[in-house]
Design a protein around this motif. Structure first.
Motif, PDB file in Angstrom:
ATOM      1  N   MET A   1      -6.504  35.028  94.107  1.00 56.35           N
ATOM      2  CA  MET A   1      -7.268  36.059  94.821  1.00 56.35           C
ATOM      3  C   MET A   1      -7.314  37.388  94.068  1.00 56.35           C
ATOM      4  SD  MET A   1      -6.021  35.627  98.693  1.00 56.35           S
ATOM      5  CE  MET A   1      -5.157  34.164  99.158  1.00 56.35           C
ATOM      6  N   ILE A   2      -6.602  37.497  92.969  1.00 54.85           N
ATOM      7  CA  ILE A   2      -6.515  38.755  92.224  1.00 54.85           C
ATOM      8  C   ILE A   2      -7.505  38.710  91.060  1.00 54.85           C
ATOM      9  CG2 ILE A   2      -5.016  40.221  90.817  1.00 54.85           C
ATOM     10  CD1 ILE A   2      -2.647  39.153  92.464  1.00 54.85           C
ATOM     11  N   PRO A   3      -8.400  39.717  90.985  1.00 58.36           N
ATOM     12  CA  PRO A   3      -9.335  39.762  89.850  1.00 58.36           C
ATOM     13  C   PRO A   3      -8.581  39.811  88.518  1.00 58.36           C
ATOM     14  CG  PRO A   3      -9.942  41.368  91.536  1.00 58.36           C
ATOM     15  CD  PRO A   3      -8.600  40.812  91.926  1.00 58.36           C
ATOM     16  N   GLY A   4      -9.009  39.024  87.577  1.00 52.80           N
ATOM     17  CA  GLY A   4      -8.362  38.952  86.270  1.00 52.80           C
ATOM     18  C   GLY A   4      -7.235  37.941  86.204  1.00 52.80           C
ATOM     19  N   ARG A   5      -6.887  37.348  87.327  1.00 46.69           N
ATOM     20  CA  ARG A   5      -5.845  36.321  87.388  1.00 46.69           C
ATOM     21  C   ARG A   5      -6.470  34.999  87.806  1.00 46.69           C
ATOM     22  NH1 ARG A   5      -0.661  37.122  85.481  1.00 46.69           N
ATOM     23  NH2 ARG A   5       0.024  39.220  85.917  1.00 46.69           N
ATOM     24  N   THR A   6      -5.826  33.921  87.455  1.00 54.15           N
ATOM     25  CA  THR A   6      -6.314  32.600  87.848  1.00 54.15           C
ATOM     26  C   THR A   6      -5.159  31.762  88.375  1.00 54.15           C
ATOM     27  OG1 THR A   6      -5.969  31.735  85.611  1.00 54.15           O
ATOM     28  CG2 THR A   6      -8.168  32.579  86.124  1.00 54.15           C
ATOM     29  N   THR A   7      -5.517  30.783  89.167  1.00 56.19           N
ATOM     30  CA  THR A   7      -4.544  29.815  89.664  1.00 56.19           C
ATOM     31  C   THR A   7      -4.425  28.692  88.642  1.00 56.19           C
ATOM     32  OG1 THR A   7      -5.097  30.308  91.946  1.00 56.19           O
ATOM     33  CG2 THR A   7      -4.069  28.183  91.528  1.00 56.19           C
ATOM     34  N   SER A   8      -3.202  28.266  88.382  1.00 55.71           N
ATOM     35  CA  SER A   8      -2.985  27.174  87.437  1.00 55.71           C
ATOM     36  C   SER A   8      -2.008  26.164  88.032  1.00 55.71           C
ATOM     37  CB  SER A   8      -2.436  27.711  86.114  1.00 55.71           C
ATOM     38  OG  SER A   8      -2.005  26.643  85.293  1.00 55.71           O
ATOM     39  N   HIS A   9      -2.473  24.949  88.148  1.00 53.01           N
ATOM     40  CA  HIS A   9      -1.582  23.885  88.628  1.00 53.01           C
ATOM     41  C   HIS A   9      -0.475  23.626  87.610  1.00 53.01           C
ATOM     42  CE1 HIS A   9      -4.269  23.348  91.913  1.00 53.01           C
ATOM     43  NE2 HIS A   9      -5.274  22.990  91.132  1.00 53.01           N
ATOM     44  N   TRP A  10      -0.751  23.897  86.335  1.00 51.75           N
ATOM     45  CA  TRP A  10       0.265  23.681  85.308  1.00 51.75           C
ATOM     46  C   TRP A  10       1.401  24.684  85.427  1.00 51.75           C
ATOM     47  CZ3 TRP A  10       0.421  19.124  83.582  1.00 51.75           C
ATOM     48  CH2 TRP A  10      -0.749  18.387  83.417  1.00 51.75           C
ATOM     49  N   ASP A  11       1.108  25.864  85.960  1.00 51.56           N
ATOM     50  CA  ASP A  11       2.187  26.827  86.209  1.00 51.56           C
ATOM     51  C   ASP A  11       3.141  26.282  87.271  1.00 51.56           C
ATOM     52  OD1 ASP A  11       1.117  28.558  84.359  1.00 51.56           O
ATOM     53  OD2 ASP A  11       0.275  29.944  85.837  1.00 51.56           O
ATOM     54  N   ILE A  12       2.586  25.652  88.291  1.00 55.87           N
ATOM     55  CA  ILE A  12       3.423  25.053  89.334  1.00 55.87           C
ATOM     56  C   ILE A  12       4.263  23.919  88.749  1.00 55.87           C
ATOM     57  CG2 ILE A  12       3.412  23.799  91.534  1.00 55.87           C
ATOM     58  CD1 ILE A  12       0.820  25.383  92.211  1.00 55.87           C
ATOM     59  N   VAL A  13       3.678  23.144  87.850  1.00 50.44           N
ATOM     60  CA  VAL A  13       4.428  22.071  87.190  1.00 50.44           C
ATOM     61  C   VAL A  13       5.573  22.669  86.359  1.00 50.44           C
ATOM     62  CG1 VAL A  13       4.290  20.248  85.440  1.00 50.44           C
ATOM     63  CG2 VAL A  13       2.502  20.440  87.179  1.00 50.44           C
TER      64      VAL A  13
ATOM     65  N   ALA B   1       3.615  38.944  88.444  1.00 50.96           N
ATOM     66  CA  ALA B   1       2.604  37.945  88.790  1.00 50.96           C
ATOM     67  C   ALA B   1       1.380  38.548  89.461  1.00 50.96           C
ATOM     68  CB  ALA B   1       3.214  36.880  89.705  1.00 50.96           C
ATOM     69  N   PHE B   2       1.559  39.643  90.193  1.00 51.42           N
ATOM     70  CA  PHE B   2       0.453  40.194  90.975  1.00 51.42           C
ATOM     71  C   PHE B   2      -0.187  41.418  90.337  1.00 51.42           C
ATOM     72  CE2 PHE B   2       3.056  38.435  94.725  1.00 51.42           C
ATOM     73  CZ  PHE B   2       2.611  37.148  94.463  1.00 51.42           C
ATOM     74  N   SER B   3       0.286  41.829  89.175  1.00 55.65           N
ATOM     75  CA  SER B   3      -0.319  42.969  88.487  1.00 55.65           C
ATOM     76  C   SER B   3      -1.364  42.462  87.492  1.00 55.65           C
ATOM     77  CB  SER B   3       0.751  43.791  87.776  1.00 55.65           C
ATOM     78  OG  SER B   3       1.376  43.019  86.775  1.00 55.65           O
ATOM     79  N   LYS B   4      -2.116  43.394  86.923  1.00 56.88           N
ATOM     80  CA  LYS B   4      -3.100  43.030  85.908  1.00 56.88           C
ATOM     81  C   LYS B   4      -2.379  42.432  84.706  1.00 56.88           C
ATOM     82  CE  LYS B   4      -6.521  46.553  86.958  1.00 56.88           C
ATOM     83  NZ  LYS B   4      -7.248  47.714  86.432  1.00 56.88           N
ATOM     84  N   PRO B   5      -2.980  41.423  84.081  1.00 57.68           N
ATOM     85  CA  PRO B   5      -2.350  40.857  82.876  1.00 57.68           C
ATOM     86  C   PRO B   5      -2.195  41.945  81.810  1.00 57.68           C
ATOM     87  CG  PRO B   5      -4.172  39.481  83.619  1.00 57.68           C
ATOM     88  CD  PRO B   5      -4.204  40.733  84.440  1.00 57.68           C
ATOM     89  N   SER B   6      -1.055  41.964  81.150  1.00 58.91           N
ATOM     90  CA  SER B   6      -0.786  42.981  80.136  1.00 58.91           C
ATOM     91  C   SER B   6      -0.076  42.347  78.955  1.00 58.91           C
ATOM     92  CB  SER B   6       0.097  44.082  80.731  1.00 58.91           C
ATOM     93  OG  SER B   6       0.504  44.970  79.732  1.00 58.91           O
ATOM     94  N   SER B   7      -0.392  42.855  77.782  1.00 62.08           N
ATOM     95  CA  SER B   7       0.290  42.353  76.584  1.00 62.08           C
ATOM     96  C   SER B   7       1.584  43.120  76.327  1.00 62.08           C
ATOM     97  CB  SER B   7      -0.639  42.461  75.378  1.00 62.08           C
ATOM     98  OG  SER B   7      -0.992  43.821  75.182  1.00 62.08           O
ATOM     99  N   ASN B   8       1.872  44.145  77.135  1.00 60.57           N
ATOM    100  CA  ASN B   8       3.087  44.945  76.953  1.00 60.57           C
ATOM    101  C   ASN B   8       4.322  44.296  77.569  1.00 60.57           C
ATOM    102  OD1 ASN B   8       1.449  46.835  75.775  1.00 60.57           O
ATOM    103  ND2 ASN B   8       1.197  48.020  77.645  1.00 60.57           N
TER     104      ASN B   8
END
Length: 115
Positions: free
Chosen positions: A82-94, A25-32
């Motif tokens: 707070m992490i560049p390249g990441r976003t907060t999503s209320h749908w993830d919490i749902v 969750a706290f690392s850069k998004p990766s397709s691997n």
């Protein structure tokens, strides 16, 4: 055979899974990273797994399970904002909430099978 006698091992596995989820969750998004193909399904499966491990680690603490895991899901989203390249999503919490609730609905069946 009751699995509650393995509480220590379930607690260790619970901590390992928490650490892996934080790493992802706290690392850069990766397709691997292996995924189920849909981000919300990843959240749902992660939180069903966490709920199962929490339940075996700390039996008969349903409200604590619910509040702790929901708080963890909210914490993840807060930090991701707070992490560049990441976003907060209320749908993830749902999706996290649906995973926790799904486990709690199915928990009596699990308890009947494993004791």
């Amino acid at each position: 055979m009751p699995l509650y006698k393995y509480k220590l091992w379930f607690r260790l596995l619970f901590v390992i899974v928490i650490l892996v989820i934080c790493l992802l969750a706290f690392s850069k998004p990766s397709s691997n990273i292996p995924q189920f193909g849909y981000d919300k399904l990843n959240h749902l499966m992660a939180f069903v797994t966490l709920a199962l491990l929490f339940d075996y680690s700390f039996p008969n603490r349903t409200i604590t399970l619910f509040m702790t895991l929901l708080g963890f899901g909210i914490f993840i989203e807060f930090i991701q904002g707070m992490i560049p390249g990441r976003t907060t999503s209320h749908w993830d919490i749902v999706a996290d909430l649906i995973g926790i609730t799904s486990y709690l609905i199915l928990q009596p069946l699990r308890a009947k099978i494993h004791g």
